[in-house]
Design a protein around this motif. Structure first.
Motif, PDB file in Angstrom:
ATOM      1  N   LEU A 177      76.578 -31.110 -47.234  1.00  0.00           N
ATOM      2  CA  LEU A 177      75.978 -30.440 -48.221  1.00  0.00           C
ATOM      3  C   LEU A 177      76.372 -30.811 -49.497  1.00  0.00           C
ATOM      4  CD1 LEU A 177      76.469 -26.721 -46.678  1.00  0.00           C
ATOM      5  CD2 LEU A 177      74.417 -28.129 -46.893  1.00  0.00           C
ATOM      6  N   GLU A 178      77.386 -31.094 -49.877  1.00  0.00           N
ATOM      7  CA  GLU A 178      77.827 -31.340 -51.129  1.00  0.00           C
ATOM      8  C   GLU A 178      78.954 -32.182 -51.205  1.00  0.00           C
ATOM      9  OE1 GLU A 178      79.261 -27.797 -53.439  1.00  0.00           O
ATOM     10  OE2 GLU A 178      79.894 -26.977 -51.444  1.00  0.00           O
ATOM     11  N   SER A 179      79.240 -33.017 -52.256  1.00  0.00           N
ATOM     12  CA  SER A 179      80.341 -33.929 -52.564  1.00  0.00           C
ATOM     13  C   SER A 179      81.645 -33.013 -52.404  1.00  0.00           C
ATOM     14  CB  SER A 179      80.280 -34.811 -53.728  1.00  0.00           C
ATOM     15  OG  SER A 179      79.205 -35.666 -53.559  1.00  0.00           O
ATOM     16  N   TRP A 180      82.543 -33.577 -51.648  1.00  0.00           N
ATOM     17  CA  TRP A 180      83.710 -32.737 -51.552  1.00  0.00           C
ATOM     18  C   TRP A 180      85.230 -33.490 -51.564  1.00  0.00           C
ATOM     19  CZ3 TRP A 180      83.518 -27.517 -50.246  1.00  0.00           C
ATOM     20  CH2 TRP A 180      84.574 -26.994 -49.659  1.00  0.00           C
ATOM     21  N   ILE A 181      86.271 -33.108 -52.164  1.00  0.00           N
ATOM     22  CA  ILE A 181      87.457 -33.888 -52.090  1.00  0.00           C
ATOM     23  C   ILE A 181      88.316 -32.865 -51.384  1.00  0.00           C
ATOM     24  CG2 ILE A 181      89.433 -34.431 -53.818  1.00  0.00           C
ATOM     25  CD1 ILE A 181      87.503 -34.572 -55.961  1.00  0.00           C
ATOM     26  N   GLU A 182      89.168 -33.759 -50.573  1.00  0.00           N
ATOM     27  CA  GLU A 182      90.130 -32.907 -49.630  1.00  0.00           C
ATOM     28  C   GLU A 182      91.412 -33.717 -50.110  1.00  0.00           C
ATOM     29  OE1 GLU A 182      88.962 -30.894 -47.151  1.00  0.00           O
ATOM     30  OE2 GLU A 182      90.985 -30.334 -47.143  1.00  0.00           O
ATOM     31  N   SER A 183      92.400 -32.964 -50.895  1.00  0.00           N
ATOM     32  CA  SER A 183      93.604 -33.556 -51.094  1.00  0.00           C
ATOM     33  C   SER A 183      94.744 -32.170 -51.141  1.00  0.00           C
ATOM     34  CB  SER A 183      93.682 -34.176 -52.335  1.00  0.00           C
ATOM     35  OG  SER A 183      93.798 -33.143 -53.587  1.00  0.00           O
ATOM     36  N   SER A 184      96.091 -32.839 -51.311  1.00  0.00           N
ATOM     37  CA  SER A 184      96.800 -31.582 -51.197  1.00  0.00           C
ATOM     38  C   SER A 184      97.173 -30.688 -52.405  1.00  0.00           C
ATOM     39  CB  SER A 184      98.547 -32.244 -51.109  1.00  0.00           C
ATOM     40  OG  SER A 184      98.451 -32.940 -51.908  1.00  0.00           O
ATOM     41  N   PHE A 206      94.147 -30.049 -54.376  1.00  0.00           N
ATOM     42  CA  PHE A 206      92.989 -29.520 -54.377  1.00  0.00           C
ATOM     43  C   PHE A 206      92.003 -30.043 -53.267  1.00  0.00           C
ATOM     44  CE2 PHE A 206      88.251 -30.085 -55.757  1.00  0.00           C
ATOM     45  CZ  PHE A 206      88.017 -28.755 -56.195  1.00  0.00           C
ATOM     46  N   HIS A 207      91.347 -28.932 -52.709  1.00  0.00           N
ATOM     47  CA  HIS A 207      90.319 -29.277 -51.754  1.00  0.00           C
ATOM     48  C   HIS A 207      89.151 -28.160 -51.997  1.00  0.00           C
ATOM     49  CE1 HIS A 207      91.248 -25.980 -48.870  1.00  0.00           C
ATOM     50  NE2 HIS A 207      92.677 -26.121 -49.555  1.00  0.00           N
ATOM     51  N   GLY A 208      87.985 -28.836 -52.252  1.00  0.00           N
ATOM     52  CA  GLY A 208      86.901 -28.079 -52.651  1.00  0.00           C
ATOM     53  C   GLY A 208      85.602 -29.155 -53.255  1.00  0.00           C
ATOM     54  N   PRO A 209      84.759 -28.457 -53.773  1.00  0.00           N
ATOM     55  CA  PRO A 209      83.650 -29.204 -54.152  1.00  0.00           C
ATOM     56  C   PRO A 209      84.052 -30.220 -55.385  1.00  0.00           C
ATOM     57  CG  PRO A 209      83.091 -26.946 -54.327  1.00  0.00           C
ATOM     58  CD  PRO A 209      84.257 -26.951 -53.917  1.00  0.00           C
ATOM     59  N   LEU A 210      83.422 -31.307 -55.422  1.00  0.00           N
ATOM     60  CA  LEU A 210      83.789 -32.193 -56.489  1.00  0.00           C
ATOM     61  C   LEU A 210      83.267 -31.502 -57.774  1.00  0.00           C
ATOM     62  CD1 LEU A 210      84.423 -34.928 -57.770  1.00  0.00           C
ATOM     63  CD2 LEU A 210      82.038 -35.613 -57.302  1.00  0.00           C
ATOM     64  N   SER A 211      82.379 -31.004 -57.817  1.00  0.00           N
ATOM     65  CA  SER A 211      81.737 -30.250 -59.112  1.00  0.00           C
ATOM     66  C   SER A 211      82.815 -28.981 -59.740  1.00  0.00           C
ATOM     67  CB  SER A 211      80.657 -29.320 -58.923  1.00  0.00           C
ATOM     68  OG  SER A 211      80.498 -28.555 -57.912  1.00  0.00           O
ATOM     69  N   LYS A 212      83.905 -28.645 -58.750  1.00  0.00           N
ATOM     70  CA  LYS A 212      84.923 -27.690 -59.077  1.00  0.00           C
ATOM     71  C   LYS A 212      85.998 -28.278 -59.379  1.00  0.00           C
ATOM     72  CE  LYS A 212      82.407 -23.423 -58.193  1.00  0.00           C
ATOM     73  NZ  LYS A 212      81.618 -23.680 -57.200  1.00  0.00           N
TER      74      LYS A 212
END
Ligand code: PMV
Length: 312
Positions: free
Chosen positions: A45-52, A54-60
């Motif tokens: 659906l959307e570009s996503w970041i998963e890290s310790s 922050f995890h959420g959409p790249l846009s946020k």
């Protein structure tokens, strides 16, 4: 390729932080005790970041991740990466502790994207992207973090001139201890720039002294003289303290190390928190220092034999 992956270690500056911003030489090496793994693949659906952190959409992604978002912007533009994507970041480098976590995350992501796009990630190409992102994270970076982390060997680095591999081969051990307190590299670099404006003569002199100590340390390493290297580290710490880059947490661990047979001890990286390093004569004394520094309040410690980089 369905998934791209890239790894980067942390880094330790042995001598020359801060003065390196003013053109003096510095000695640094990739630190295998810590590292960051990045993987990237297509998402639905959307570009996503998963890290310790922050995890959420790249846009946020929060402003503190601007180095990552700016880097991704450059990489997307250059490679025309298929969007949306899913980026996962696994890090064992404590953030903002002078171990180069911001440069390492950038190197790991860049390597992952190159891997995904099946292009060879040469150091030169990786640096091209990482330096742009580091400029955003740091303000006025000397480039030492990105250069050290994108390579594999200890280096002697000079801003504007470049780097050369440096044989860090000495019969001694380096203990690294994390104060557990976040460092403030950006602020420390800015405050020194202010000192440079207010007291140019004195501050320039201190920078040149730090540069001389790095050169002496280089000679001490070449001649395998740990005592002299330790002395250079102590003198550098004295100057770094005068420049306002130490703090009570660092001073406490440094003092503790010196009271317990360290040959020398100083902060490493931006300072005002973050990590300190102590030189130990041998592994036994290094391991003992690790225990003592943990008892004295260090969050974590590592030990590295300085002979491990021997070029045979
Ligand atoms: O705190 P770190 O790991 O980002 O190290 C910074 C080193 C400095 O010399 C203080 C700044 C620089 O850009 O070289």
């Amino acid at each position: 390729k369905s998934i791209g992956s890239g790894y980067a270690s942390g880094k330790i500056i042995l001598m020359g932080e801060h003065s390196v911003v003013y053109g003096e030489p510095a000695i640094a090496f990739p630190f295998s005790g810590t590292g960051i793994q990045a993987t990237i693949q297509a998402n639905d659906l959307e570009s996503w970041i998963e890290s310790s952190f922050f995890h959420g959409p790249l846009s946020k992604a929060p402003n503190t991740m601007r180095n990552v978002t700016v880097l991704l912007w450059y990489l997307v533009k250059h490679f025309k990466i298929p969007e949306p994507f899913y980026l996962k970041i696994d890090s064992s480098i404590p953030a903002e502790r002078g171990m180069g976590s911001s440069a390492a995350v950038a190197v790991a992501i860049t390597r992952a994207v190159f891997d995904w796009m099946e292009e060879a990630a040469t150091q030169e190409k990786v640096l091209h992207f990482v330096n742009q992102a580091e400029a955003v994270a740091h303000g006025n970076p000397s480039g030492i973090d990105a250069t050290t982390i994108s390579g594999t060997e200890p280096i002697l680095y000079q801003k504007g001139i470049g780097f050369r591999p440096f044989q860090l081969n000495m019969d001694a051990f380096l203990v690294v201890a994390d104060t557990g307190v976040k460092g403030q590299t950006r602020k420390a670099v800015k405050d020194i720039a202010k000192l440079m404006e207010m007291r140019p003569y004195e501050t320039n002199k201190q920078m040149r002294s730090l540069g001389k100590l790095t050169a002496q340390a280089q000679q001490a390493i070449l001649k395998n003289r740990p005592q002299i290297l330790g002395d250079c580290m102590n003198q550098a710490q004295g100057l770094l303290r005068l420049l306002g880059t130490s703090n009570s947490h660092l001073d406490h661990l440094i003092q503790t190390a010196l009271e317990n047979q360290a040959l020398g001890a100083k902060l490493t990286g931006g300072g005002r928190g973050g990590c300190m390093i102590a030189l130990a004569e041998n592994e036994t004394s290094g391991r003992r220092l690790q225990r003592i520094l943990l008892d004295a309040g260090a969050r974590n410690t590592w030990i590295e034999g300085l002979g491990v980089y021997a070029h045979v």
